[in-house]
Design a protein around this motif. Structure first.
Motif, PDB file in Angstrom:
ATOM      1  N   GLU A   9       6.673 -28.705  41.633  1.00 49.18           N
ATOM      2  CA  GLU A   9       6.231 -28.651  43.016  1.00 49.18           C
ATOM      3  C   GLU A   9       4.729 -28.932  43.127  1.00 49.18           C
ATOM      4  O   GLU A   9       4.290 -29.647  44.022  1.00 49.18           O
ATOM      5  N   VAL A  10       3.953 -28.366  42.208  1.00 49.88           N
ATOM      6  CA  VAL A  10       2.497 -28.606  42.185  1.00 49.88           C
ATOM      7  C   VAL A  10       2.231 -30.100  42.020  1.00 49.88           C
ATOM      8  O   VAL A  10       1.405 -30.685  42.718  1.00 49.88           O
ATOM      9  N   LEU A  12       4.282 -32.653  42.632  1.00 45.63           N
ATOM     10  CA  LEU A  12       4.757 -33.406  43.795  1.00 45.63           C
ATOM     11  C   LEU A  12       3.785 -33.279  44.969  1.00 45.63           C
ATOM     12  O   LEU A  12       3.511 -34.249  45.678  1.00 45.63           O
ATOM     13  N   ASP A  13       3.258 -32.071  45.136  1.00 43.90           N
ATOM     14  CA  ASP A  13       2.297 -31.790  46.199  1.00 43.90           C
ATOM     15  C   ASP A  13       1.040 -32.653  46.071  1.00 43.90           C
ATOM     16  O   ASP A  13       0.572 -33.228  47.046  1.00 43.90           O
ATOM     17  N   HIS A  14       0.502 -32.695  44.861  1.00 44.89           N
ATOM     18  CA  HIS A  14      -0.695 -33.504  44.626  1.00 44.89           C
ATOM     19  C   HIS A  14      -0.383 -34.996  44.744  1.00 44.89           C
ATOM     20  O   HIS A  14      -1.237 -35.785  45.132  1.00 44.89           O
ATOM     21  N   TYR A  15       0.840 -35.370  44.373  1.00 50.28           N
ATOM     22  CA  TYR A  15       1.231 -36.780  44.476  1.00 50.28           C
ATOM     23  C   TYR A  15       1.316 -37.198  45.942  1.00 50.28           C
ATOM     24  O   TYR A  15       0.850 -38.273  46.321  1.00 50.28           O
ATOM     25  N   LYS A  16       1.884 -36.316  46.769  1.00 49.68           N
ATOM     26  CA  LYS A  16       2.060 -36.644  48.188  1.00 49.68           C
ATOM     27  C   LYS A  16       0.762 -36.542  48.968  1.00 49.68           C
ATOM     28  O   LYS A  16       0.528 -37.279  49.906  1.00 49.68           O
ATOM     29  N   ARG A  17      -0.079 -35.560  48.592  1.00 51.29           N
ATOM     30  CA  ARG A  17      -1.341 -35.339  49.305  1.00 51.29           C
ATOM     31  C   ARG A  17      -2.484 -35.302  48.302  1.00 51.29           C
ATOM     32  O   ARG A  17      -3.065 -34.255  48.039  1.00 51.29           O
ATOM     33  N   SER A  64       4.086 -40.503  39.463  1.00 50.39           N
ATOM     34  CA  SER A  64       3.636 -39.248  40.074  1.00 50.39           C
ATOM     35  C   SER A  64       2.789 -38.421  39.108  1.00 50.39           C
ATOM     36  O   SER A  64       1.829 -37.774  39.523  1.00 50.39           O
ATOM     37  N   ALA A  68      -0.884 -37.487  40.359  1.00 52.52           N
ATOM     38  CA  ALA A  68      -1.079 -36.056  40.631  1.00 52.52           C
ATOM     39  C   ALA A  68      -2.102 -35.465  39.672  1.00 52.52           C
ATOM     40  O   ALA A  68      -2.941 -34.650  40.059  1.00 52.52           O
ATOM     41  N   SER A  71      -5.566 -36.284  40.809  1.00 48.08           N
ATOM     42  CA  SER A  71      -5.920 -35.457  41.965  1.00 48.08           C
ATOM     43  C   SER A  71      -6.350 -34.052  41.523  1.00 48.08           C
ATOM     44  O   SER A  71      -7.380 -33.529  41.953  1.00 48.08           O
ATOM     45  N   ASP A 111      -4.563 -25.692  38.521  1.00 51.53           N
ATOM     46  CA  ASP A 111      -3.322 -26.470  38.676  1.00 51.53           C
ATOM     47  C   ASP A 111      -3.053 -27.380  37.479  1.00 51.53           C
ATOM     48  O   ASP A 111      -1.929 -27.859  37.311  1.00 51.53           O
TER      49      ASP A 111
END
Ligand code: ZN
Length: 146
Positions: A9-10, A12-17, A64, A68, A71, A111
């Protein structure tokens, strides 16, 4: 590839935002790194203020994990001293090269520990390290140019 779901989830979160994804002008150093085995690319601009990492901005394309991880790296290293930033890069690199033995120190890497599981997948280690190695390269160039 199976990673802990919280860690997925961490990532994916950084990948999306992604954080700091937009190149700031007039950097002290700019580097472009490519991971040919996966097709990942990162261009990174580094700004120093004295000995402090003031900005790390980037553009990139790829999987990703690579995007990520870059990021996460920017978020962790901005505002650190050059020496502290370099020590964190080395700690992250050691975790990624541990083949699953080093789960990472969350107090230091925050993270970044989400990528510990990647160390069990040799083909993906370069993806996770791409942005961090680009940062290390940029820092060395920026320090040399001072
Ligand atoms: Zn990749």
């Amino acid at each position: 590839m199976e990673l802990d779901s919280l860690y997925q989830e961490v990532i994916l979160d950084h990948y999306k935002r992604p954080l700091n994804k937009s190149l700031a002008a007039n950097p002290d150093a700019q580097v472009h790194h490519v991971n040919t085995s996966c097709g990942d690319e990162v261009t990174l601009n580094l700004h120093l203020e004295g000995d402090r990492v003031s900005k790390v901005t980037w553009e990139g394309v790829g999987c990703s994990i690579s995007q990520a991880s870059t990021s996460v790296m920017t978020d962790l290293l901005i505002d650190k001293s050059a020496a502290d930033a370099l020590a964190l890069v080395e700690e992250f690199q050691a975790m990624l090269q541990s083949k699953g033995k080093d789960s990472g120190n969350e107090d230091h890497l925050q993270d970044g520990v989400a990528f510990a599981g990647v160390s069990k997948f040799p083909a993906r280690v370069k993806c996770a390290l791409l942005g961090w190695m680009a940062f290390k390269d940029a820092l060395q160039q920026a320090l040399k140019n001072k």
